[in-house]
Design an enzyme around this catalytic site. Structure first.
Site, PDB file in Angstrom:
ATOM      1  N   HIS A 186       0.826  -1.219   0.000  1.00 37.87           N
ATOM      2  CA  HIS A 186       0.000   0.000   0.000  1.00 37.87           C
ATOM      3  C   HIS A 186       0.851   1.256   0.000  1.00 37.87           C
ATOM      4  O   HIS A 186       2.058   1.243   0.234  1.00 37.87           O
ATOM      5  CB  HIS A 186      -0.972   0.002   1.189  1.00 37.87           C
ATOM      6  N   CYS A 214       2.311  -5.399   6.860  1.00 39.59           N
ATOM      7  CA  CYS A 214       2.086  -5.002   5.467  1.00 39.59           C
ATOM      8  C   CYS A 214       3.307  -4.247   4.931  1.00 39.59           C
ATOM      9  O   CYS A 214       4.204  -3.898   5.686  1.00 39.59           O
ATOM     10  CB  CYS A 214       0.838  -4.136   5.355  1.00 39.59           C
TER      11      CYS A 214
END
Length: 410
Positions: free
Chosen positions: A310, A329
């Site tokens: 992301h 992440c």
């Protein structure tokens, strides 16, 4: 001390404070005088940049050559340990410790052996030190700072053990590689976008910190979420949000995070007892916008760990040397360029201007990849390129120390 334990000790200390190659030429620096610091930094970066992917048959070959070279170094007695007197050395210094630095960089192939050991820290030595720093993922300061000093003192035997271990890791996966794929190398906190055996894009990344590690996995990127909501994982609610709310009751409001019960009804944050773990039973969702933790885009791939790539609003973190800040992440610098690359085979135009326009619109939009792209997150702490330049990274998660090669269980 066990060789890989030595490397683990270094990591702990830092946390606290394609062609055939002649072995003799492995890692050698061209005998070129660089005009200034900028030239030296650029040359150091160019030495480690390569079109070869970290995961490839070519890297496997390059590692074999590097292992032979390091076996020679070890057989020759390795290199001498730098003393504390070398700490702080930089261009312009003229003292005896500079000779020791020259011997050290000659031994590892960063500096050409001209037969003279001047005590002057000249431009040639500055270029060699910056290449050493580049090979180890350090800031290209041209200064013997703490991390450079400690890294210089990692024994050659430890480096050889790293190379052998990482050759096994590369060989474990190269037979399964496709024509087009992306690789997240966790220890280097970097991403490669590869097609037809060539790295087309490299991206600086931010990966999971030691207590919230980015998992080793293989999957396929199947969807791009533009201007996404962030559905906060329960682990982050438990570990972080409860703490932040106790420190600042306006935290959720300031970051546009809303709370919903099991019926989808929005709750007032003040109705929750933040001295307990009551909040964990509710759903937390952050609205799209500048404060959103995923920034303008989320890159989805199926996996059991609920992780993804992301964007991030915290761009300054990409400039740091040690980029282990996430909860598992992976944040991507210049993520718009990676998104455009991933969507390149879609019929709709997703050139870079189109991706940036989607970001700027703030509109929620999900776009599937018409041809999903394989993604591999891996753990490579040592690799080499076709020019014989060998790169190393710290064993941030302790996998080298544990001798981990087979990550199939992840």
């Amino acid at each position: 001390m066990n060789q890989l334990n030595w490397l683990a000790k270094l990591t702990f200390t830092l946390r606290a404070g394609c062609g055939a190659l002649a072995l003799a030429g492995l890692m050698a620096v061209p005998n070129v005088a660089f005009a200034n610091e900028t030239d030296n930094k650029e040359a150091a970066q160019e030495a480690i940049d390569s079109v070869e992917p970290i995961l490839s048959y070519e890297t496997s070959y390059n590692l074999i050559a590097a292992i032979k070279r390091y076996e020679q170094i070890v057989a020759n007695g390795g290199w001498e340990e730098m003393t504390r007197g070398s700490y702080g050395l930089e261009k312009g210094d003229d003292r005896g410790h500079v000779r020791a630095l020259r011997r050290r960089l000659i031994a590892s192939g960063d500096l050409e052996d001209t037969g003279r050991l001047s005590s002057e820290f000249d431009d040639e030595l500055d270029a060699a030190l910056r290449q050493f720093q580049a090979r180890h993922g350090l800031q290209l300061t041209g200064l013997i700072d703490q991390e450079t000093y400690l890294t210089l003192n990692i024994p050659a035997e430890t480096k050889l053990a790293q190379l052998r271990l990482n050759l096994e890791r590369v060989n474990q996966v190269v037979g399964e590689l496709s024509t087009r794929y992306i690789v997240v190398n966790i220890p280097a906190a970097s991403i490669e976008a590869v097609e037809n055996g060539v790295v087309e894009r490299r991206h600086t990344a931010i990966v999971g910190r030691i207590d919230r590690q980015t998992p080793i996995l293989t999957s396929k990127v199947h969807e791009i979420n533009f201007n996404p909501y962030w559905h906060v994982p329960k682990s982050i609610i438990r570990r972080d949000i409860i703490k932040y709310m106790n420190q600042d009751p306006e935290y959720l409001t300031n970051y546009r995070i809303k709370i919903y019960d099991a019926n989808g009804e929005e709750l007032d944050p003040q109705s929750i007892d933040w001295s307990t773990e009551e909040a964990v039973q509710y759903a937390f969702r952050q609205e799209p916008g500048a404060e959103n933790s995923m920034g303008h885009v989320k890159i989805n791939f199926h996996n059991p760990h609920a992780v993804y790539l992301h964007d991030t609003p915290q761009k300054s973190l990409f400039g740091q040397n040690r980029r282990f800040h996430s909860s598992g992440c992976v944040r991507v610098e210049n993520v718009d360029e990676l998104v455009s690359w991933l969507l390149r085979e879609n019929e709709t135009d997703w050139s870079l201007p189109s991706v940036d326009a989607a970001f700027d619109s703030g509109e929620r939009m999900d776009v599937g990849l018409e041809k999903p792209v394989p993604i591999i997150t891996t753990y490579i702490t040592a690799w080499a390129n076709r020019d014989g330049v060998v790169s190393f990274r710290n064993d941030i998660y302790g996998y080298d120390e544990a001798g981990r090669v087979d990550f199939a269980s992840n």
